[in-house]
Design a protein around this motif. Structure first.
Motif, PDB file in Angstrom:
ATOM      1  N   LEU A 214      11.967  17.729  79.049  1.00 55.35           N
ATOM      2  CA  LEU A 214      10.580  17.267  79.009  1.00 55.35           C
ATOM      3  C   LEU A 214       9.664  18.201  79.787  1.00 55.35           C
ATOM      4  O   LEU A 214       8.505  18.409  79.388  1.00 55.35           O
ATOM      5  CB  LEU A 214      10.470  15.843  79.555  1.00 55.35           C
ATOM      6  N   VAL A 215      10.155  18.773  80.864  1.00 60.32           N
ATOM      7  CA  VAL A 215       9.358  19.771  81.600  1.00 60.32           C
ATOM      8  C   VAL A 215       9.104  20.985  80.704  1.00 60.32           C
ATOM      9  O   VAL A 215       7.976  21.497  80.621  1.00 60.32           O
ATOM     10  CB  VAL A 215      10.063  20.180  82.901  1.00 60.32           C
ATOM     11  N   ASN A 216      10.136  21.458  80.029  1.00 63.58           N
ATOM     12  CA  ASN A 216       9.962  22.606  79.124  1.00 63.58           C
ATOM     13  C   ASN A 216       8.964  22.294  78.015  1.00 63.58           C
ATOM     14  O   ASN A 216       8.089  23.111  77.701  1.00 63.58           O
ATOM     15  CB  ASN A 216      11.306  23.011  78.522  1.00 63.58           C
ATOM     16  N   TYR A 217       9.105  21.133  77.406  1.00 62.92           N
ATOM     17  CA  TYR A 217       8.175  20.751  76.340  1.00 62.92           C
ATOM     18  C   TYR A 217       6.751  20.620  76.884  1.00 62.92           C
ATOM     19  O   TYR A 217       5.782  20.976  76.205  1.00 62.92           O
ATOM     20  CB  TYR A 217       8.591  19.428  75.702  1.00 62.92           C
ATOM     21  N   THR A 218       6.632  20.095  78.110  1.00 63.88           N
ATOM     22  CA  THR A 218       5.315  19.965  78.735  1.00 63.88           C
ATOM     23  C   THR A 218       4.654  21.323  78.890  1.00 63.88           C
ATOM     24  O   THR A 218       3.480  21.510  78.555  1.00 63.88           O
ATOM     25  CB  THR A 218       5.433  19.288  80.113  1.00 63.88           C
ATOM     26  N   LEU A 219       5.410  22.292  79.379  1.00 60.93           N
ATOM     27  CA  LEU A 219       4.835  23.610  79.639  1.00 60.93           C
ATOM     28  C   LEU A 219       4.475  24.347  78.352  1.00 60.93           C
ATOM     29  O   LEU A 219       3.592  25.207  78.354  1.00 60.93           O
ATOM     30  CB  LEU A 219       5.814  24.437  80.471  1.00 60.93           C
ATOM     31  N   ILE A 220       5.115  24.003  77.254  1.00 62.95           N
ATOM     32  CA  ILE A 220       4.838  24.677  75.976  1.00 62.95           C
ATOM     33  C   ILE A 220       3.776  23.941  75.163  1.00 62.95           C
ATOM     34  O   ILE A 220       2.857  24.549  74.624  1.00 62.95           O
ATOM     35  CB  ILE A 220       6.132  24.819  75.155  1.00 62.95           C
ATOM     36  N   LEU A 221       3.879  22.609  75.090  1.00 64.88           N
ATOM     37  CA  LEU A 221       3.043  21.834  74.172  1.00 64.88           C
ATOM     38  C   LEU A 221       2.016  20.940  74.854  1.00 64.88           C
ATOM     39  O   LEU A 221       1.043  20.551  74.212  1.00 64.88           O
ATOM     40  CB  LEU A 221       3.930  20.965  73.269  1.00 64.88           C
ATOM     41  N   ARG A 222       2.263  20.546  76.099  1.00 64.26           N
ATOM     42  CA  ARG A 222       1.380  19.633  76.827  1.00 64.26           C
ATOM     43  C   ARG A 222       1.058  18.360  76.026  1.00 64.26           C
ATOM     44  O   ARG A 222      -0.106  17.975  75.875  1.00 64.26           O
ATOM     45  CB  ARG A 222       0.078  20.347  77.227  1.00 64.26           C
ATOM     46  N   PRO A 223       2.062  17.660  75.508  1.00 65.06           N
ATOM     47  CA  PRO A 223       1.770  16.437  74.749  1.00 65.06           C
ATOM     48  C   PRO A 223       1.249  15.336  75.660  1.00 65.06           C
ATOM     49  O   PRO A 223       1.574  15.285  76.856  1.00 65.06           O
ATOM     50  CB  PRO A 223       3.127  16.062  74.153  1.00 65.06           C
ATOM     51  N   GLU A 224       0.471  14.444  75.088  1.00 64.02           N
ATOM     52  CA  GLU A 224      -0.058  13.319  75.853  1.00 64.02           C
ATOM     53  C   GLU A 224       1.005  12.251  76.094  1.00 64.02           C
ATOM     54  O   GLU A 224       0.899  11.483  77.059  1.00 64.02           O
ATOM     55  CB  GLU A 224      -1.252  12.706  75.126  1.00 64.02           C
TER      56      GLU A 224
END
Length: 288
Positions: A214-224
């Motif tokens: 989830l940290v990786n996805y946050t840094l790439i996509l910043r989903p809400e």
């Protein structure tokens, strides 16, 4: 007006028909055997209705690139008999109607975005953690795809210092699916996940890997919003552990929404993907 939907899984196909308001009027579950046998039952079900369009969310990998000569195929799946199967071509031979084609997790993400946990948001990411791990995302109202579809379950993760298990994935070993899927849990501890429900250490390790993702996805996509489904995530004690690990691993590098409201269970529960398929079927009809 009827819309058809197929949630094509490696274990079972869920098929549904809805009216124009997306109220499901009939659904069936079909065991996934060979393509010919499975689709014969799919056809038998849909032949009862005059469908306007069909939305299909399939296990993968699949080819979603409309410029590819393999568009509509299930591609390099290890599931016997299904490798490089022309799914859309076979469906089109039977039904000459518009069809939407994406992954099962993309369909689930879209269902949750339109009618579930993320219906008040502009973006979301759906991650299913079960027999395998897969993810789909919706950004600005659109399912995220490019040359292909995301394969979020196969991102490489950092092994926990206390974890000696090599990983179950035959391609990458210590990718997210390799160390955090249901089979990985079972093989690491020689017990099924539900038998380990009271073992805090098991879920702390599981949370460590999911939070990394989830940290990786946050840094790439910043989903809400992150929506976590699948059989493993029915262990609800995971959610606070994931949120805690997420805070530790992200280390205040970027701002995020409040985690209690942004790392959540699917509101549509096990109906997320079939709902997404019906919504995509309606859009496919509108685009002709």
């Amino acid at each position: 007006m009827y819309y058809g939907a197929v949630e094509a899984g490696g274990t079972k196909f869920v098929c549904a028909v809805s009216d124009e308001n997306f109220d499901i009027i009939h659904r069936v579950s079909i065991p996934t055997t060979s393509p010919s046998e499975t689709l014969s039952h799919v056809f038998e079900f849909f032949n009862q209705y005059s469908l306007q369009s069909i939305g299909i969310g399939s296990f993968g990998p699949i080819d979603v690139n409309k410029d590819s000569d393999k568009y509509g195929y299930i591609t390099s799946t290890p599931k016997p008999g299904w490798g490089y199967f022309d799914f859309i071509g076979t469906m089109k031979e039977k039904y000459n109607i518009p069809m939407a084609w994406t992954t099962d997790v993309n369909a689930a993400a879209y269902g949750e975005f339109r009618q579930g946990s993320a219906k008040e948001n502009g973006s979301c990411l759906y991650l299913t953690v079960g027999t395998g791990i897969g993810g789909g995302a919706v950004v600005d109202g659109n399912v995220l795809e490019g040359f292909g579809h995301p394969e979020m379950g196969h991102i490489l993760v950092r092994k926990h210092p206390d974890d000696s298990y090599e990983g179950v994935c035959p391609y990458h070993q210590n990718c997210l699916e390799g160390v955090a899927s249901g089979p990985a849990i079972e093989k690491r501890y020689n017990k099924k996940a539900q038998e380990l429900a009271s073992d805090q250490k098991v879920w702390e390790l599981e949370a460590y890997y999911i939070a990394q993702a989830l940290v990786n996805y946050t840094l790439i996509l910043r989903p809400e919003k992150f929506i976590l489904g699948g059989g493993v995530m029915k262990q609800e004690q995971l959610f606070p552990l994931i949120r805690q690990q997420f805070v530790t691993l992200l280390s205040d590098y970027v701002d995020t929404p409040a985690l209690e409201k942004s790392i959540v269970m699917p509101e549509l529960e096990d109906n997320a993907a079939i709902t997404g398929c019906l919504l995509l079927a309606a859009e496919a009809k509108e685009q002709i």
